[in-house]
Design an enzyme around this catalytic site. Structure first.
Site, PDB file in Angstrom:
ATOM      1  CD  GLU A 461      -2.794   0.912   2.536  1.00 47.23           C
ATOM      2  OE1 GLU A 461      -3.998   1.097   2.512  1.00 47.23           O
ATOM      3  OE2 GLU A 461      -2.158   0.747   3.593  1.00 47.23           O
ATOM      4  CD  GLU A 467      -7.049   1.772   4.467  1.00 49.27           C
ATOM      5  OE1 GLU A 467      -7.492   0.966   5.295  1.00 49.27           O
ATOM      6  OE2 GLU A 467      -5.865   2.142   4.483  1.00 49.27           O
TER       7      GLU A 467
HETATM    8  C1  NOJ Z   1      -5.339  -1.050   7.014  1.00 48.84           C
HETATM    9  C2  NOJ Z   1      -5.212  -1.722   5.689  1.00 48.84           C
HETATM   10  O1  NOJ Z   1      -4.767  -0.826   4.699  1.00 48.84           O
HETATM   11  C3  NOJ Z   1      -6.548  -2.308   5.325  1.00 48.84           C
HETATM   12  O2  NOJ Z   1      -6.498  -2.888   4.045  1.00 48.84           O
HETATM   13  C4  NOJ Z   1      -6.956  -3.316   6.388  1.00 48.84           C
HETATM   14  O3  NOJ Z   1      -8.253  -3.776   6.104  1.00 48.84           O
HETATM   15  C5  NOJ Z   1      -6.944  -2.694   7.771  1.00 48.84           C
HETATM   16  N1  NOJ Z   1      -5.720  -2.000   8.032  1.00 48.84           N
HETATM   17  C6  NOJ Z   1      -7.130  -3.762   8.828  1.00 48.84           C
HETATM   18  O4  NOJ Z   1      -6.049  -4.636   8.821  1.00 48.84           O
HETATM   19 CA    CA Z   2      -3.898   1.430   5.069  1.00 49.00          CA
END
Ligand code: NOJ
Ligand code: CA
Length: 670
Positions: A461, A467
């Site tokens: 990422e 998200e």
């Molecule tokens: C942040 C991550 O970027 C996301 O993809 C994930 O669902 C959450 N943390 C929980 O682990």
């Molecule tokens: Ca993240």
């Protein structure tokens, strides 16, 4: 007046270059980029760069400062200078391009000072930019403490820049478009277009056992490296007196897309260190994930638990029916109750309603890979203590892809991006290699191209991904036209595109929905059109590419055919057109098929693209997933149209994009 005199003096110094008794200048193979190394009377080092015979980087400092009387920055004398060249092509097991040309001229300057510090300055000039690194050998030292880096980048001209602020704990920040001279501090890659019209990006390559570099504004258009530190203020510590730094890199191109098409970062990494790579392969995936971010499912085992056996099987069925190789499960293991507090996750204990044996059996029967998940919450000691056991446990169950996460602060004052963090992320890469496990790291250390050495460190990422759209003001439309020219210059990003329910119509008022994130004001949405979601599967390169929406939003949707046809295992890629923050067009080939993605910021835009990248003499069926005539990211984001055309390499495509829109095209030979 003072400043301009200083500037003229600097320019004079630039053009008079260094009067040394040895050649201290090296050029790129095509001669367009020239770098000179200089030593002042004090034995302090500087370098400067010209592009097309114009000053590009004015004399800028080199060196480091250390504790305990170790001198890493001055009193140097040149003992020898070597020149060499290399021109080879190497291949990678996967990548946006399978083969990469490595063509450079190298200058190595060997130096020594009165304190007996030996330093090799290694400069490599490519046609698409340059890199240099420091190789220090300090005899008779038990431990060495680096306290400061002097490396500077004094750009000769102002211009426009795109970057996120410097931050040693997160890269999930909004991009800023600022005059170069107005950037106080920035994380790398920072990309800019100078008033000379040169596009460039400052970053680093092969960050291995060092803190990350950020940039701090000095004066005019100048920056200095600012390293992340240990809690005691030390930037980097080494047992003994020898260390090599990562490469300091400057990608340089006449056009913005030249930065995307550059292989510089990979070329400055070491060759593959793995004995075999046949276990590493790109895949498409879906997962139990978006429901948690939207608040209609939970990571913990309650009545809204996402990762149940029944749901897991439903996702396997969907993947098997839709030409998708893998499924991710988050919230499958015990410890999520402690997320945000003690962060004590257990990586070998599934929740009682997640029958791992039955799920792995079922996945195998259907030919689907499982992507495991290790959220650490930043609790590194807890994770490292279980590391071997956790990877062994997954491997025993046939699970050889793991997504990791570090959503939470590191303990004892450590920052995510300091040397401690870099060492931790590397430990995970080395452990995963022993279990033939491919990695997708979230909240990672930034990508500096180590996938050349460790191709199983496949994607990560390291920027604001999908998200954020679930529970915040979201990523603005231009975010997706900045990412390819900044963050993605480092390497692949697991952005997880593919939301089809753009306005969250199906979940916003669901009785199951619970707010879990403080930033959630109840008005979140995705700030693009639907067609742009498809385009991002092509543009935002990730060899593990996720269709991130809940599968019920894909069932029966005609536009999902694009993902079914899409192949993330590219052989060749090229950014065809674009400007940072405005628009971008990318084409990729995977086996016999081609895929094209185009996207635009808030402006509606038409781009004409020549299809001369297609194989000559072949006819292709082009399936075009375009914005609807009345589409608009703000007011009508889900309006789209699907058209088909027969095309050849002699044709052009007129790509019409709505405000905040895009277009995705698949080309399959007939
Ligand atoms: C942040 C991550 O970027 C996301 O993809 C994930 O669902 C959450 N943390 C929980 O682990
Ligand atoms: Ca993240």
């Amino acid at each position: 007046m003072k400043t301009s005199l200083a500037f003229v003096a600097a320019l004079l110094l630039f053009f008079s270059a260094c009067t040394a008794d040895r050649p201290t200048e090296v050029s790129s193979p095509n001669g367009a980029i020239r770098l000179s190394f200089c030593l002042a009377d004090s034995g302090r080092m500087t370098y400067q760069v010209a592009v097309n015979d114009s000053a590009f980087i004015l004399p800028s400092a080199l060196g480091f400062e250390a504790r305990n009387g170790v001198n890493l920055s001055d009193g140097f004398k040149v003992t020898a200078t070597d020149f060499s060249s290399k021109d080879t092509t190497w291949t990678q097991p996967w990548g946006e391009n399978k083969s990469i040309r490595e063509h450079y001229n190298e200058m190595t300057v060997h130096l020594k000072n009165a304190a007996q510090t030996h330093l090799t300055m290694r400069f490599r000039l490519f046609d698409d930019g340059l890199g240099f690194r420091y190789e220090y050998r300090v005899p008779g030292v038990d431990s060495l403490f680096v306290m400061n880096e002097l490396t500077s980048f004094n750009l000769a001209n102002d211009g426009t820049s795109w970057s996120i602020p410097a931050n040693f704990d997160t890269y999930e920040l909004l991009y800023r478009t600022l005059p170069i001279s107005r950037v106080d501090n920035a994380n790398t890659p920072i990309t800019f277009k100078t008033t000379q019209g040169v596009y460039a990006s400052i970053h680093e390559a092969a960050l291995t056992n060092f803190p990350e570099m950020t940039l701090k504004h000095t004066d005019r258009n100048g920056f200095k490296s600012e390293l992340a530190s240990w809690p005691d203020g030390v930037k980097a510590r080494f047992a003994g007196g020898n260390f090599n730094t990562p490469w300091r890199t400057i990608q340089i191109a006449p056009k913005a897309v030249g930065l995307i098409n550059s292989g510089l970062i990979l070329n400055l990494n070491e060759p593959c260190a793995l004995a075999t790579t046949d276990w590493i392969r790109p895949m498409k995936y879906v997962g139990i994930w978006w429901g948690m971010h939207l608040g209609v499912e939970s990571w913990i085992m309650d009545e809204r638990h996402g990762a149940t056996t029944a749901n897991a099987k439903r996702y396997i069925d969907f993947a098997a029916a839709n030409n998708i190789e893998a499924v991710l499960y988050e919230g499958w293991n015990q410890g999520w109750e402690s997320w945000g507090s003690m962060q004590t996750f257990d990586y070998t204990k599934p929740y009682a309603d997640f029958d791992i044996d039955e799920i792995t059996r079922y996945a195998k029967e259907k030919g689907i890979q499982i992507i495991g998940h290790h959220e650490t919450g930043g609790n590194i000691p807890n994770y490292e203590q279980q590391l071997d056991k956790a990877y062994q446990w997954y491997a025993d169950r046939g699970i050889h892809v793991v997504k990791t996460g570090y959503a939470g602060g590191f303990p004892n004052g450590h920052s995510h991006h300091g040397q401690y963090g870099v060492q931790h992320y590397r430990k995970v890469v080395e452990t995963a290699a022993r279990y033939h496990t491919t990695l997708d790291a979230h909240e990672p250390i930034k990508d500096t191209g180590i996938r050349r050495t460790y191709p199983h460190m496949m994607t990560r990422e390291g920027a604001r991904g999908m998200e954020w759209n679930a529970w915040s003001e979201g990523n603005p439309p231009e975010h997706h036209e900045v990412l390819p020219f900044t963050r993605l210059l480092g390497g692949p990003m697991d952005y997880t595109p593919g939301t089809f329910d753009i306005l969250f119509d199906k979940t916003r008022h669901s009785p199951r929905r619970k707010k879990w994130n403080d930033q959630d004001k109840g008005n979140s949405r995705v700030n693009t059109t639907l067609a742009k979601q498809l385009a991002n599967w092509v543009i935002l390169y990730s060899p593990l590419q996720m269709a991130s929406d809940m599968i019920e939003n894909y069932e029966g949707h005609p536009a999902f055919q694009f993902f079914r046809d899409f192949d993330p295992d590219c052989d060749w890629s090229q950014a065809l057109a674009g400007e940072p923050g405005e628009f971008v067009v990318v084409a990729r080939r995977a086996k016999q098929n081609y895929f094209l993605g185009a996207s635009t910021n808030e402006e509606a835009r038409t781009v004409i693209v020549k299809l001369d990248f297609l194989e000559k003499g072949k006819r292709y069926k082009a399936v075009i997933y375009a914005d609807g005539k009345d589409a608009d990211w703000k007011t009508n984001p889900t309006s789209y149209q699907i058209k088909e055309r027969m095309v050849t390499a002699n044709d052009s495509l007129s790509i019409v994009m709505a405000k905040g829109g895009g277009q995705a095209v698949s080309f399959m030979p007939i």
